[in-house]
Design a protein around this motif. Sequence first.
Motif, PDB file in Angstrom:
ATOM      1  N   GLU A  14       0.777  -1.249   0.104  1.00  0.00           N
ATOM      2  CA  GLU A  14      -0.123   0.056  -0.001  1.00  0.00           C
ATOM      3  C   GLU A  14       0.946   1.139  -0.076  1.00  0.00           C
ATOM      4  OE1 GLU A  14      -3.443   0.490   0.244  1.00  0.00           O
ATOM      5  OE2 GLU A  14      -4.218  -1.213   1.216  1.00  0.00           O
ATOM      6  N   GLU A  15       1.870   1.312   0.904  1.00  0.00           N
ATOM      7  CA  GLU A  15       2.654   2.471   0.904  1.00  0.00           C
ATOM      8  C   GLU A  15       3.764   2.413  -0.287  1.00  0.00           C
ATOM      9  OE1 GLU A  15       5.009   1.782   4.578  1.00  0.00           O
ATOM     10  OE2 GLU A  15       3.342   2.125   5.828  1.00  0.00           O
ATOM     11  N   ALA A  16       4.124   1.558  -0.958  1.00  0.00           N
ATOM     12  CA  ALA A  16       4.934   1.586  -1.989  1.00  0.00           C
ATOM     13  C   ALA A  16       4.058   2.110  -3.374  1.00  0.00           C
ATOM     14  CB  ALA A  16       5.218  -0.125  -2.260  1.00  0.00           C
ATOM     15  N   PHE A  17       2.778   1.506  -3.250  1.00  0.00           N
ATOM     16  CA  PHE A  17       1.918   2.214  -4.286  1.00  0.00           C
ATOM     17  C   PHE A  17       1.934   3.666  -4.181  1.00  0.00           C
ATOM     18  CE2 PHE A  17      -1.863   3.195  -6.700  1.00  0.00           C
ATOM     19  CZ  PHE A  17      -1.684   2.519  -7.705  1.00  0.00           C
ATOM     20  N   GLU A  18       1.491   4.073  -2.916  1.00  0.00           N
ATOM     21  CA  GLU A  18       1.494   5.637  -2.783  1.00  0.00           C
ATOM     22  C   GLU A  18       2.940   6.366  -3.163  1.00  0.00           C
ATOM     23  OE1 GLU A  18       0.077   8.762   0.409  1.00  0.00           O
ATOM     24  OE2 GLU A  18      -0.861   6.682   0.471  1.00  0.00           O
ATOM     25  N   ARG A  19       3.957   5.739  -3.092  1.00  0.00           N
ATOM     26  CA  ARG A  19       5.339   6.433  -3.189  1.00  0.00           C
ATOM     27  C   ARG A  19       5.152   6.203  -4.943  1.00  0.00           C
ATOM     28  NH1 ARG A  19      10.075   4.661   0.753  1.00  0.00           N
ATOM     29  NH2 ARG A  19       8.702   4.794   2.765  1.00  0.00           N
ATOM     30  N   VAL A  20       4.655   5.293  -5.630  1.00  0.00           N
ATOM     31  CA  VAL A  20       5.026   5.131  -6.955  1.00  0.00           C
ATOM     32  C   VAL A  20       3.991   6.326  -7.367  1.00  0.00           C
ATOM     33  CG1 VAL A  20       4.272   3.798  -8.865  1.00  0.00           C
ATOM     34  CG2 VAL A  20       5.415   2.813  -6.987  1.00  0.00           C
ATOM     35  N   THR A  21       2.793   6.538  -7.082  1.00  0.00           N
ATOM     36  CA  THR A  21       1.934   7.698  -7.521  1.00  0.00           C
ATOM     37  C   THR A  21       2.576   9.030  -7.380  1.00  0.00           C
ATOM     38  OG1 THR A  21       0.558   7.776  -5.743  1.00  0.00           O
ATOM     39  CG2 THR A  21      -0.143   6.140  -6.876  1.00  0.00           C
ATOM     40  N   VAL A  22       3.111   9.121  -6.435  1.00  0.00           N
ATOM     41  CA  VAL A  22       3.893  10.567  -6.192  1.00  0.00           C
ATOM     42  C   VAL A  22       4.926  10.692  -7.329  1.00  0.00           C
ATOM     43  CG1 VAL A  22       5.308  11.730  -4.565  1.00  0.00           C
ATOM     44  CG2 VAL A  22       3.258  10.633  -3.672  1.00  0.00           C
ATOM     45  N   ALA A  23       5.590   9.582  -7.607  1.00  0.00           N
ATOM     46  CA  ALA A  23       6.859   9.725  -8.389  1.00  0.00           C
ATOM     47  C   ALA A  23       6.241   9.726  -9.945  1.00  0.00           C
ATOM     48  CB  ALA A  23       7.694   8.581  -8.605  1.00  0.00           C
ATOM     49  N   ALA A  24       4.955   9.484 -10.228  1.00  0.00           N
ATOM     50  CA  ALA A  24       4.460   9.407 -11.590  1.00  0.00           C
ATOM     51  C   ALA A  24       3.934  10.761 -11.918  1.00  0.00           C
ATOM     52  CB  ALA A  24       3.266   8.321 -11.730  1.00  0.00           C
ATOM     53  N   LEU A  25       3.420  10.857 -13.271  1.00  0.00           N
ATOM     54  CA  LEU A  25       3.025  12.068 -13.533  1.00  0.00           C
ATOM     55  C   LEU A  25       1.585  12.177 -13.301  1.00  0.00           C
ATOM     56  CD1 LEU A  25       4.338  12.031 -17.425  1.00  0.00           C
ATOM     57  CD2 LEU A  25       5.397  13.272 -15.647  1.00  0.00           C
ATOM     58  N   SER A  26       0.934  13.455 -13.207  1.00  0.00           N
ATOM     59  CA  SER A  26      -0.407  13.726 -13.090  1.00  0.00           C
ATOM     60  C   SER A  26      -1.264  12.770 -14.059  1.00  0.00           C
ATOM     61  CB  SER A  26      -0.782  14.955 -12.977  1.00  0.00           C
ATOM     62  OG  SER A  26      -0.673  15.827 -14.207  1.00  0.00           O
ATOM     63  N   VAL A  27      -2.661  12.827 -13.770  1.00  0.00           N
ATOM     64  CA  VAL A  27      -3.514  12.071 -14.857  1.00  0.00           C
ATOM     65  C   VAL A  27      -3.432  12.809 -16.133  1.00  0.00           C
ATOM     66  CG1 VAL A  27      -5.776  11.411 -15.376  1.00  0.00           C
ATOM     67  CG2 VAL A  27      -4.839  11.181 -12.965  1.00  0.00           C
ATOM     68  N   ASP A  28      -3.478  14.152 -16.102  1.00  0.00           N
ATOM     69  CA  ASP A  28      -3.622  15.040 -17.454  1.00  0.00           C
ATOM     70  C   ASP A  28      -2.264  14.999 -18.216  1.00  0.00           C
ATOM     71  OD1 ASP A  28      -6.143  15.611 -16.860  1.00  0.00           O
ATOM     72  OD2 ASP A  28      -5.566  17.510 -15.926  1.00  0.00           O
ATOM     73  N   ASP A  29      -0.968  15.180 -17.187  1.00  0.00           N
ATOM     74  CA  ASP A  29       0.471  14.953 -17.819  1.00  0.00           C
ATOM     75  C   ASP A  29       0.483  13.432 -18.520  1.00  0.00           C
ATOM     76  OD1 ASP A  29       0.655  17.556 -17.418  1.00  0.00           O
ATOM     77  OD2 ASP A  29       1.960  17.384 -15.642  1.00  0.00           O
ATOM     78  N   SER A  30       0.104  12.628 -17.814  1.00  0.00           N
ATOM     79  CA  SER A  30      -0.146  11.209 -18.295  1.00  0.00           C
ATOM     80  C   SER A  30      -0.531  11.004 -19.593  1.00  0.00           C
ATOM     81  CB  SER A  30      -0.142  10.255 -17.252  1.00  0.00           C
ATOM     82  OG  SER A  30       0.262  10.363 -16.102  1.00  0.00           O
ATOM     83  N   ARG A  31      -1.787  11.529 -19.794  1.00  0.00           N
ATOM     84  CA  ARG A  31      -2.480  11.333 -21.077  1.00  0.00           C
ATOM     85  C   ARG A  31      -1.803  12.072 -22.100  1.00  0.00           C
ATOM     86  NH1 ARG A  31      -7.448  10.241 -22.305  1.00  0.00           N
ATOM     87  NH2 ARG A  31      -7.746  11.911 -23.655  1.00  0.00           N
ATOM     88  N   GLU A  32      -1.125  13.354 -21.792  1.00  0.00           N
ATOM     89  CA  GLU A  32      -0.458  14.155 -22.862  1.00  0.00           C
ATOM     90  C   GLU A  32       0.889  13.333 -23.287  1.00  0.00           C
ATOM     91  OE1 GLU A  32       0.638  17.753 -21.520  1.00  0.00           O
ATOM     92  OE2 GLU A  32      -1.581  18.676 -21.225  1.00  0.00           O
ATOM     93  N   THR A  33       1.493  12.678 -22.299  1.00  0.00           N
ATOM     94  CA  THR A  33       2.701  11.578 -22.499  1.00  0.00           C
ATOM     95  C   THR A  33       2.334  10.606 -23.437  1.00  0.00           C
ATOM     96  OG1 THR A  33       3.912  12.430 -20.521  1.00  0.00           O
ATOM     97  CG2 THR A  33       4.369  10.485 -21.535  1.00  0.00           C
ATOM     98  N   ILE A  34       1.224  10.029 -23.249  1.00  0.00           N
ATOM     99  CA  ILE A  34       0.660   8.934 -23.928  1.00  0.00           C
ATOM    100  C   ILE A  34       0.456   9.390 -25.430  1.00  0.00           C
ATOM    101  CG2 ILE A  34      -0.980   7.024 -24.224  1.00  0.00           C
ATOM    102  CD1 ILE A  34      -1.207   7.013 -21.436  1.00  0.00           C
TER     103      ILE A  34
END
Length: 289
Positions: free
Chosen positions: A260-280
Motif C-alpha cells: 500500500e505504501e509502495a503504491f502511494e510512493r509510485v503515484t507520487v513519482a508518476a506524472l499527474s493524470v492529465d500529464d500522463s494522457r499528454e505523454t501517451i
Amino acid sequence: MANYRVLPTVRRRRLGDTLRRFRHESKMSLETAAEAMGWDPAKVSKIENAKGRIRPSDVGPLLEKYGVTDEVVVTALTRLAEDAQKTGWWQTYGDVAAHAYRDYISVEADAKSVRICTPAILPGLFQTGEYAREIITATALTRTPEEISALVEIRKARQAVLTRPHEPLKFWAVIGEAALRQRFASRPNLMRSQLLHVLDMTELPNVTVQVIPSTTAPNPAMVGVFTLFEFPVPWPTVVNTENLRGGQFAEDPGEVQIFEEAFERVTVAALSVDDSRETITRIMERPEK
C-alpha cells in the motif's frame, strides 16, 4: 480445449477464512460451533478450510451464533456462499489457464477496486488482442499456438470488469514509460493502436492512469509488477506479485501495508493524470524511430 468443472477454491477460501475469523473472535471452539448448528465438528472444519461447502441459507444462522448480525456482512457472506458454488467463465478453458491464473481472475472479478503498478508492460485489462498475443508469445515459453490463442481470449474476456453494468471495477494503473515505448519490429503499427486504446480507457470514469517517466528518481516500481485488490466489507485487501512463472497472493496485513505504501510512493513519482494522457498521446503520435 478442455471443458470441465473446476472448484472455485478462491471464493471458498475467502469464505472459510472469514468464518474462521468470526468464530475465533466469538471465542467459540469448533466443537461448540458445530453443536450450536447441529453439525459434526468435521463439517465446520471443512468449511473453514475450503474443503466443504456451506449452504447459503446456513450462513446467517452460523454468523448469528458468532454474534455477527451486521446486515451488510451477512449479505456479503451469503452471496459469496452462493457464488462459491458457481463455475466462472474462465473454468471452461480447463488447464489452459493455470490454477494461479484462475485464482487471479476470480479475485479480479470479485474486487471492487484494483491498483496496479506495472513498469515494463501494459496492464492486461488494457491490452488489445494483437498486443496480448505478442506479449503472451514472448513470455509463455512452453505454450502451443492453440494455447496462446486461448490465453489471448481469456485476457480479452477479463476486460469486461471495466464496463460491467453493475458496479464496474475501479481501476488505477501506474505504468512505466518504457511500456509505452515498446516496439514490435514485425508489426510497426501495433503500438499506435494499443496506445490509442489506452487513451480510450482513460475516458472511463472508473479508470485512472498515471505514467512513471523514465527520468524519475528511483522508486518502488523498479522492483516489478504488483497488484492490490480491494473488496467490499468484510474482506481485507490482498496483494499479488508477479514473475515469469506466474503470480502469488499475500494476505498478511503487515505485508499488504508495505505494498500500500509502495503504491502511494509510485503515484507520487508518476506524472499527474492529465500529464500522463499528454505523454501517451505524444508517444503515440511521434514514436521513436
